[in-house]
Design an enzyme around this catalytic site. Structure first.
Site, PDB file in Angstrom:
ATOM      1  N   SER A 138       0.871  -1.112   0.024  1.00  0.00           N
ATOM      2  CA  SER A 138       0.144  -0.011  -0.068  1.00  0.00           C
ATOM      3  C   SER A 138       1.295   1.607  -0.058  1.00  0.00           C
ATOM      4  O   SER A 138       1.957   1.218   0.590  1.00  0.00           O
ATOM      5  CB  SER A 138      -0.570   0.498   1.332  1.00  0.00           C
ATOM      6  OG  SER A 138      -1.626   1.456   0.948  1.00  0.00           O
ATOM      7  N   TYR A 151      -2.442   0.146  10.058  1.00  0.00           N
ATOM      8  CA  TYR A 151      -2.317   0.000   8.880  1.00  0.00           C
ATOM      9  C   TYR A 151      -1.607   0.092   7.750  1.00  0.00           C
ATOM     10  O   TYR A 151      -0.722   0.172   7.192  1.00  0.00           O
ATOM     11  CB  TYR A 151      -3.682   0.026   8.332  1.00  0.00           C
ATOM     12  CG  TYR A 151      -3.510  -0.704   6.860  1.00  0.00           C
ATOM     13  CD1 TYR A 151      -4.247  -1.879   6.231  1.00  0.00           C
ATOM     14  CD2 TYR A 151      -3.614   0.331   5.172  1.00  0.00           C
ATOM     15  CE1 TYR A 151      -4.554  -1.404   4.879  1.00  0.00           C
ATOM     16  CE2 TYR A 151      -3.469   0.225   4.279  1.00  0.00           C
ATOM     17  CZ  TYR A 151      -3.933  -0.887   4.025  1.00  0.00           C
ATOM     18  OH  TYR A 151      -4.063  -1.440   2.853  1.00  0.00           O
TER      19      TYR A 151
END
Length: 252
Positions: A138, A151
């Protein structure tokens, strides 16, 4: 443009929805036999039925479940030529208010799940001298402005894990990590409409190219489904490596 027809078996973790389901569809269209894994039986069965693949229910952070997936996929479909370690979750709430076990669960799925998946498939790939690994990272691993600690930190770990595993397996098994961009999924739907959403087809198409072998020289490099032209990077692979491009680095 190369057709990137593929053969063999792919195991896609987190393949019951979102990006993972789209990757499963793309790989099937390319010619692969796909095993779809996830925690929700209805979701993995729906995708597997759609693509004519194999549904495998379980928890990617459980070593026994992952070992069972691999054994079942190889028994039913054949040797796993491609692992797409895609399963990932986030959490809502501030870092100091979310329960510790929920915060840590993000790492269990996003990081431990990647490791267990790789650990389960790499030995047989090495024995056969054949196979590839692709991990879903990501942009939150490095972009400024991120505020979800679990995250972002877990995806930073995935990117670093992908690069270092690529170093360990250099010349034997190509390992890739990539960012799919900001794709509208169940996990991101709450973000609203005024964000720079990435076309959902880009990540699956990138995975297809990585699975083809044409990009093997770029193993370990950070790749972005939207912001990188993979065909250009393949063409410039020598320059990318010589100048240490597409890498998350500290500069002074």
């Amino acid at each position: 443009m190369p057709s990137d027809h593929l053969e063999g078996v792919a195991l896609v973790t987190g393949g019951g929805r979102g990006i993972g389901a789209s990757i499963a569809r793309e790989l099937t269209d390319a010619g692969m036999r796909v095993a779809v894994t996830g925690r929700t039986r209805a979701q993995v069965e729906a995708v597997a039925d759609e693509v004519g693949g194999l549904a495998l229910e379980g928890d990617v952070s459980n070593a026994d479940d992952v070992a069972r997936w691999v054994a079942t996929a190889e028994r039913e479909l054949g040797p796993i030529e491609l692992l797409v370690a895609n399963a990932g979750i986030g959490h809502q709430g501030t870092s100091w208010s979310v329960p510790v076990e929920d915060w840590w669960r993000v790492f269990e799925i996003n990081v431990l799940g990647v490791h267990l998946s790789c650990r389960a498939v790499v030995p047989s790939m090495l024995e056969r001298a054949s196979g590839r690994v692709v991990m879903t990272g990501s942009g939150s691993a490095y972009l400024p402005g991120s505020s979800g600690t679990a995250y972002s930190a877990s995806k930073a770990a995935v990117c670093r894990y992908g690069e270092t595993l690529a170093n360990e397996l250099r010349g034997r098994i190509p390992v890739f990590h990539f960012s799919p961009g900001l794709v509208r999924t169940d996990m991101t739907e709450r973000f609203g409409d005024d964000l720079p959403w990435t076309p959902p087809e880009l990540a699956p198409k990138l995975v297809r190219v990585l699975a083809s072998g044409r990009a093997d020289a770029l193993a370990g490099r950070y790749l972005h489904a939207e912001h990188d032209d993979i065909e250009d990077l393949i063409h410039r692979a020598d320059d990318v490596i010589a100048n240490d491009l597409n890498a998350i680095r500290l500069q002074r």
